[in-house]
Design an enzyme around this catalytic site. Structure first.
Site, PDB file in Angstrom:
ATOM      1  N   TYR A   1       0.852  -1.188   0.000  1.00 24.46           N
ATOM      2  CA  TYR A   1       0.000   0.000   0.000  1.00 24.46           C
ATOM      3  C   TYR A   1       0.890   1.241   0.000  1.00 24.46           C
ATOM      4  O   TYR A   1       1.947   1.250  -0.634  1.00 24.46           O
ATOM      5  CB  TYR A   1      -0.966  -0.057   1.190  1.00 24.46           C
ATOM      6  CG  TYR A   1      -2.136   0.883   1.042  1.00 24.46           C
ATOM      7  CD1 TYR A   1      -2.948   0.844  -0.087  1.00 24.46           C
ATOM      8  CD2 TYR A   1      -2.435   1.802   2.034  1.00 24.46           C
ATOM      9  CE1 TYR A   1      -4.016   1.709  -0.231  1.00 24.46           C
ATOM     10  CE2 TYR A   1      -3.515   2.670   1.911  1.00 24.46           C
ATOM     11  CZ  TYR A   1      -4.298   2.624   0.763  1.00 24.46           C
ATOM     12  OH  TYR A   1      -5.353   3.487   0.625  1.00 24.46           O
TER      13      TYR A   1
ATOM     14  N   LYS B   1     -20.737 -20.200  -8.934  1.00 22.96           N
ATOM     15  CA  LYS B   1     -20.053 -20.087 -10.231  1.00 22.96           C
ATOM     16  C   LYS B   1     -18.590 -19.720 -10.006  1.00 22.96           C
ATOM     17  O   LYS B   1     -17.689 -20.250 -10.671  1.00 22.96           O
ATOM     18  CB  LYS B   1     -20.738 -19.015 -11.073  1.00 22.96           C
ATOM     19  CG  LYS B   1     -20.350 -19.037 -12.544  1.00 22.96           C
ATOM     20  CD  LYS B   1     -21.134 -20.104 -13.284  1.00 22.96           C
ATOM     21  CE  LYS B   1     -20.954 -19.970 -14.787  1.00 22.96           C
ATOM     22  NZ  LYS B   1     -21.843 -20.883 -15.525  1.00 22.96           N
TER      23      LYS B   1
ATOM     24  N   ASP C   1     -25.179 -19.091 -20.081  1.00 25.29           N
ATOM     25  CA  ASP C   1     -26.446 -19.793 -20.286  1.00 25.29           C
ATOM     26  C   ASP C   1     -26.739 -19.979 -21.773  1.00 25.29           C
ATOM     27  O   ASP C   1     -27.386 -20.956 -22.155  1.00 25.29           O
ATOM     28  CB  ASP C   1     -27.593 -19.011 -19.631  1.00 25.29           C
ATOM     29  CG  ASP C   1     -27.370 -18.832 -18.143  1.00 25.29           C
ATOM     30  OD1 ASP C   1     -27.132 -19.838 -17.464  1.00 25.29           O
ATOM     31  OD2 ASP C   1     -27.397 -17.683 -17.660  1.00 25.29           O
TER      32      ASP C   1
ATOM     33  N   ALA D   1     -37.065 -22.605 -27.359  1.00 22.02           N
ATOM     34  CA  ALA D   1     -36.573 -21.545 -28.245  1.00 22.02           C
ATOM     35  C   ALA D   1     -36.108 -20.345 -27.430  1.00 22.02           C
ATOM     36  O   ALA D   1     -36.227 -19.207 -27.872  1.00 22.02           O
ATOM     37  CB  ALA D   1     -37.657 -21.141 -29.235  1.00 22.02           C
ATOM     38  N   GLY D   2     -35.575 -20.641 -26.246  1.00 21.16           N
ATOM     39  CA  GLY D   2     -35.032 -19.583 -25.411  1.00 21.16           C
ATOM     40  C   GLY D   2     -33.591 -19.279 -25.760  1.00 21.16           C
ATOM     41  O   GLY D   2     -33.076 -19.701 -26.808  1.00 21.16           O
ATOM     42  N   ALA D   3     -32.929 -18.560 -24.864  1.00 19.84           N
ATOM     43  CA  ALA D   3     -31.562 -18.118 -25.126  1.00 19.84           C
ATOM     44  C   ALA D   3     -30.631 -19.282 -25.409  1.00 19.84           C
ATOM     45  O   ALA D   3     -29.832 -19.256 -26.357  1.00 19.84           O
ATOM     46  CB  ALA D   3     -31.047 -17.314 -23.928  1.00 19.84           C
TER      47      ALA D   3
ATOM     48  N   ASN E   1     -22.013 -27.485 -18.148  1.00 24.54           N
ATOM     49  CA  ASN E   1     -21.313 -26.281 -18.605  1.00 24.54           C
ATOM     50  C   ASN E   1     -19.944 -26.095 -17.966  1.00 24.54           C
ATOM     51  O   ASN E   1     -19.120 -25.322 -18.469  1.00 24.54           O
ATOM     52  CB  ASN E   1     -22.162 -25.041 -18.339  1.00 24.54           C
ATOM     53  CG  ASN E   1     -23.314 -24.913 -19.304  1.00 24.54           C
ATOM     54  OD1 ASN E   1     -23.671 -25.870 -19.986  1.00 24.54           O
ATOM     55  ND2 ASN E   1     -23.921 -23.744 -19.366  1.00 24.54           N
TER      56      ASN E   1
END
Length: 752
Positions: free
Chosen positions: A37, A92, A160, A193-195, A320
């Protein structure tokens, strides 16, 4: 307790949550604090003010990702808001750190509008090396990502959307190959039919799928041009509108090659699977319940149904975590300004290729109920497979450079893989040193128990990686049969005791042992034993080294080599050594396998031999002979032999490394003790070669350090043999065999 109860207890346990911050530099002294510092921190500030890219040099920005959400579309929970999404975002961060050593700040924003999200995230660019968008509802997520990608000069990635696309894309590549079909010829049906579905469909096109052969269904049925023209679908769905008759999911699936489910559970029945083309590919990825159950889909037909789900309790989990940590790792390490399509394709192709390789034992043990071999039930790697880091990150980094979005123009792949391995622990770095040395001049290494599955798999890896030229001893037909069962395609050298001419080896054993009571006929019998035969091959120069012991006790495996090869000149004994790593610290422990009560002569030999071994790992040895006495504080027969060995070594002009003793273990490894009361010691830094007073002490100590101290162990490595021989422990894994074979090959190089 229920799963919910366990989860609540897990999260509230002190300290609450799942993430913490730790310092990466010393902060023990006033000098340290003045550097960390004020006033020292001004220097890097000025450097960054002159050139903003220096932030990657002087701060943690280059290894820091922001996981950002507004909690509007949390998996399985819906719109729960920013605050309630925090446990997910922390989770995550855990995955980023666990799998790719990437640091994370989780950022939960209480915004509903696209503009507010974009402005807040864009303002954080000076803080982060990359942004992972998470659990943001569609269609807003598309607009947020697109605007941020245009505005920011760091990678922005909505997991996603793209995560499922990349992992299922890898599965698609392999499933198509198993089904005997080309990706470009597949008729693909999407439920949802989403993202995630739209991004996945786009990505399949990048992999070679024909967009005219992709049919997408939402809750109202097939997305047709008629519905599109009527304004029944948004602009993102319109991209996949087809000029076909209206209908439902069942109509779309009839004759299809691939079903991709990113919708809700239970939508698909067995009749719908039966209506598909031959050897159908079914990716039912709705969570927690898939569109059709794994067993239900498999039982629907007599031909091969290649099935994947989002669940961990069935084969082929589309998870994922196989993607985002390694995408960001590769992107960050080359200073990429984005994660583009070539980088995503490279990741999918690398994952697909990895699934075709032999699976490490550590992964097999974690999934004991599954047959992990490339085929319909294994088309994508498992999340715990550490090779994913070394496979995907370099592929992504290379694609970033080739596509022109990297700040770094060139990366040496071998050096980069070494850096990645070092992130997972010092032992991997040390093993890589030996592997590289072995590759520089591969030697012929006998694997004595050549019909054992692990030995055959190790032989395949040794040959593929260029570490050594394996020589398997065993029945030739049995070796080939097991190779076929394992799906291994290589051509190893095999010495078969039942069919090959062993006369020269029997004659040599007789010459060596006829005055030890061995007759000529007994020599013929001895060379039928793989350990005697392998030892004789090495002794006669027909091979350079040997590894054995997988299915024998340590004494039984070692005895033939001692009888045929013997100890090196000037050595009366051999000894077993383990290399232990703790964080960035490495120590070599001896003797831990052979000599029960070594006298001063044997201790002297063991110390020299272990120091030589340390140098093979590019470690400068500093040796301590251990005791419960410190430099004569206790004087008896037990401490006297230790003191005598230390004195001889210390005064030997041929010993070119610091050595001292006898000393207690904490004296040997704690620098403050060495530089305080024992400043007279020959050691000015902590010892990294620890010589134990007895086999009992050594064996107990290394196991305690391994089990309770968190040390990673490599070994046992045998020192003192006239030619390289290493004896495994029963139950060792393929990685252990490969490592000891590499050590043996390096031994052989240095013996030339």
């Amino acid at each position: 307790m229920s799963l919910d109860d366990d989860a609540l207890e897990y999260h509230k346990r002190e300290p609450p949550g799942k993430l913490a911050i730790e310092t990466t530099k010393p902060t023990n002294t006033q000098r340290d604090l003045s550097l960390a510092y004020s006033p020292g921190v001004a220097a890097p500030c000025r450097a960054i003010d002159e050139d903003e890219t220096e932030a990657y040099t002087y701060t943690g920005k280059g290894n820091l990702v922001g996981v950002v959400s507004n909690g509007s579309a949390v998996l399985g929970l819906g719109d729960i808001g920013a605050q309630a999404s925090k446990p997910v975002m922390e989770g995550k961060g855990v995955l980023f750190k666990r799998f790719a050593d990437i640091n994370v700040f989780d950022i939960e924003l209480d915004h509903e509008s696209v503009d507010a999200m974009v402005e807040s995230i864009a303002a954080m660019e000076p803080t982060f090396g990359g942004i992972n968008l998470e659990d943001i509802s569609a269609p807003e997520c598309f607009e947020i990502e697109n605007q941020l990608r245009d505005r920011m000069d760091i990678p922005v990635f909505h997991d996603d959307q793209h995560g499922t696309a990349i992992i299922s894309g890898a599965a698609l590549i392999n499933a198509a190959e198993i089904a005997g079909k080309e990706v470009s010829e597949l008729d693909i049906v999407f439920s949802g039919a989403g993202a995630s579905a739209i991004a996945t469909a786009r990505f399949y096109v990048s992999l070679g799928a024909d967009p005219d052969r992709i049919t997408m269904c939402d809750s109202s049925g097939i997305i047709t041009e008629e519905r599109s023209e009527a304004g029944d679908v948004n602009k993102y769905k319109r991209e996949f509108a087809q000029d076909v008759s209206e209908g439902g999911l069942a109509d779309a699936m009839e004759g299809a090659d691939v079903f991709v489910g990113l919708s809700i559970g239970g939508l698909v029945d067995q009749d719908m699977v039966r209506s598909m083309a031959d050897n159908p590919i079914v990716f039912a990825m709705a969570n927690p319940d898939p569109e059709i159950g794994y067993n239900e889909a498999k039982a629907a037909r007599d031909d091969t149904v290649i099935m994947a789900t989002g669940r961990s309790d069935y084969p082929n989990q589309v998870n994922n975590v196989l993607g985002f940590p390694f995408l960001f790792r590769g992107a960050l390490d080359v200073g990429a300004t984005e994660i583009n399509e070539p980088m995503k394709v490279a990741a999918a192709e690398a994952l697909a290729e990895l699934a075709r390789e032999d699976v490490p034992d550590e992964v097999r043990k974690a999934y004991e109920d599954e047959e992990l071999q490339f085929g319909p039930d294994y088309i994508i790697p498992k999340p715990v497979d550490s090779r994913v880091l070394f496979t995907v990150a370099p592929a992504v980094a290379e694609a970033a450079i080739e596509s022109g979005c990297a700040r770094i123009e060139e990366v040496d792949k071998d050096e980069y893989v070494e850096e990645l391995e070092a992130r997972l622990g010092k032992s991997r770095e040390m093993v890589r040193v030996v592997h590289n040395k072995a590759k520089s001049d591969p030697k012929r290494v006998v694997l004595a128990e050549g019909t054992k599955e692990k030995m055959i798999r190790a032989a395949a890896q040794l040959e593929e990686d260029g570490i050594a030229e394996p020589v398997l001893i065993g029945n030739r037909d049995e070796v080939y049969r097991k190779m076929e069962e394992l799906g291994l395609e290589f051509d190893p050298e095999i010495v078969c005791p039942t069919t090959d001419n062993l006369e020269p080896y029997a004659e040599r054993v007789y010459e060596l042992r006829n005055r030890k009571g061995v007759t000529r006929s007994e020599a013929d019998e001895l060379v039928q034993d793989s350990n005697y035969l392998g030892s004789t091959l090495v002794e006669m120069g027909d091979a350079d080294a040997m590894v054995t012991g997988l299915s024998h006790s340590y004494p039984d495996a070692l005895s033939p080599s001692l009888e045929v090869i013997g100890t090196k000149e000037g050595a009366s004994r051999v000894a077993g050594v383990y290399m232990l790593t703790f964080g960035n610290r490495v120590i070599f422990c001896a003797d831990v396998t052979v000599n029960p009560e070594p006298d001063a002569d044997v201790l002297e030999e063991i110390t020299k031999q272990t120091a030589d071994l340390a140098r093979r790992f590019n470690v400068d040895p500093r040796a301590a002979i251990l005791s419960y006495s410190n430099f004569g504080t206790i004087d008896n027969g037990g401490t006297g032999r230790l003191r005598e060995a230390a004195n001889r070594l210390r005064t030997d002009p041929d010993v070119d490394f610091p050595v001292d003793g006898e000393m207690q273990a904490d004296t040997a490894v704690v620098e403050d003790l060495l530089q305080g009361d024992y400043a007279f010691s020959e050691l000015d830094k902590p010892a990294n070669v620890l010589i134990f007073p007895s086999l009992e002490a050594g064996n107990i100590s290394y196991k305690l350090l391994q089990r309770l101290g968190g040390a990673e162990a490599v070994g046992p490595m045998l020192v003192g043999m006239d030619k390289p021989v290493h004896v495994l422990q029963r139950g060792d894994e393929v990685a252990d065999i490969v490592t000891l074979a590499a050590v043996a090959a390096v031994n052989a190089q240095e013996d030339e």
